[in-house]
Design an enzyme around this catalytic site. Structure first.
Site, PDB file in Angstrom:
ATOM      1  N   GLY A   1      42.861  16.102 -40.823  1.00  0.00           N
ATOM      2  CA  GLY A   1      43.361  15.788 -41.627  1.00  0.00           C
ATOM      3  C   GLY A   1      42.656  14.358 -42.150  1.00  0.00           C
TER       4      GLY A   1
ATOM      5  N   LYS B   1      42.704  29.197 -29.181  1.00  0.00           N
ATOM      6  CA  LYS B   1      41.444  27.621 -29.957  1.00  0.00           C
ATOM      7  C   LYS B   1      42.381  26.451 -29.002  1.00  0.00           C
ATOM      8  CE  LYS B   1      40.969  24.047 -33.020  1.00  0.00           C
ATOM      9  NZ  LYS B   1      41.173  23.081 -34.515  1.00  0.00           N
TER      10      LYS B   1
END
Lengths: 65, 259
Positions: B160, B99
């Site tokens: 987040g 990723k």
């Protein structure tokens, strides 16, 4: 002999990567070692000689997203 | 019963469309039961310099063997740094998935699409299965397709933040037009938001913070799995259209009338 470990200059008498790791009493499982930007597999830690000014990166996998 | 095809990325088939992350667990021992409860088949890890005093943490010990590892390149600020991290991860036995995360913006952790594209080109040539974390930009997606990405990971909202699909309109364009699988990553804070992404036709979602920092990450993992499956089923069943005015559900003829 001075080597750079994770960006910090450190004194060491270790002649190989394997000796450095035992000198620093590091757990070897899952430890990833880069020697002058080349990844050194654990099987070769005892063969790779250290020289003054070498750059060592000691890395491991941590939690991340 | 609904039937669904597997999601294929690189050479791996995923029958579960919830990808998870290992960051921020209060107790790493919750990771394996979370994977069991959620059925998640791919999970992210990060690579860091060890703390010389504390020694090496090993997150890999907490991940069952049958789960595909998706190492990220977090910490990279340029393409070359991402490439270096990817090579280290592969050498360390993490497989070919990577990723790509290239970030210079410390406040919102916005991905640098330009550097991410450069890293994608370099790593795809080296045989990596490249999943770039990107801002949802359709023009860039064409470039990622040509660069050899295996899927794209557009953000829903900042990492987040748990703010959900703030980029929804842009995500819809990508889902409609991308030739690559679309995995909505970042910002998904609740199962309802994961379901929303899947109803829109996302191929998968990646959820880390919302599961890892829940009071009970194991139950939350299961909740996300149900939401992802529900959203996917709704997408396949094709949701009915929206109307501004009421459309009666009961017949409007044949009423009983007062005598």
């Amino acid at each position: 002999m001075q080597i750079h470990i994770n960006g910090k200059a450190e004194e060491s008498v270790a002649e190989t990567i394997a000796e450095l790791i035992s000198e620093r009493k590091l757990a070897t499982k899952s430890l990833v070692v880069e020697h002058n930007r080349t990844i050194v597999k654990q099987a070769r830690w005892a063969e790779v000689q250290l020289h003054d000014g070498d750059k060592i990166e000691l890395l491991s996998f941590v939690g991340g997203g | 019963m609904s039937t669904d095809r597997a999601l294929i990325i690189g050479d791996v088939e995923f029958t579960n469309r919830l990808f998870t992350g290992t960051g921020k667990f209060a107790n790493n021992a919750d990771i394996a039961p979370m994977l069991e409860a959620s059925g998640s088949q791919m999970i992210t890890v990060a690579l860091r310099r060890i703390d010389m005093a504390a020694g090496a943490e090993n997150i890999l010990e907490f991940i069952p063997e049958n789960v595909t590892l998706l190492p990220n390149t977090s910490g990279a600020r340029k393409a070359e740094e991402a490439v270096r991290i990817a090579r280290v991860a592969r050498e360390a036995g993490c497989g070919d998935f990577i990723k790509i995360e290239v970030i210079t913006d410390a406040k919102y952790l916005m991905p640098d699409n330009f550097e991410t594209l450069r890293a994608t080109e370099m790593l795809a040539k080296e045989g990596f299965i490249v999943l770039p974390y990107i801002l949802p930009d359709l023009t860039m997606v064409r470039r990622f397709e040509n660069a050899g990405a295996a899927a794209i990971m557009p953000l829903g909202s900042p990492i987040g933040s748990n703010r959900g699909l703030e980029t929804k309109a842009l995500l819809a364009m990508l889902i409609e037009n991308s030739r690559l699988p679309v995995i909505v990553d970042a910002g998904i804070g609740a199962p309802s938001q994961a379901a929303e992404a899947m109803e829109m036709g996302a191929d998968a979602v990646l959820v880390n913070t919302a599961i890892a920092t829940a009071t009970d990450p194991v139950i939350m993992g299961e909740a996300f799995d149900m939401a992802v499956r529900a959203g996917r089923m709704a997408f396949l069943a094709e949701t009915a259209g929206i109307s501004n005015i009421a459309r009666a559900s009961s017949p409007l003829t044949g009423f009983l009338e007062e005598v």
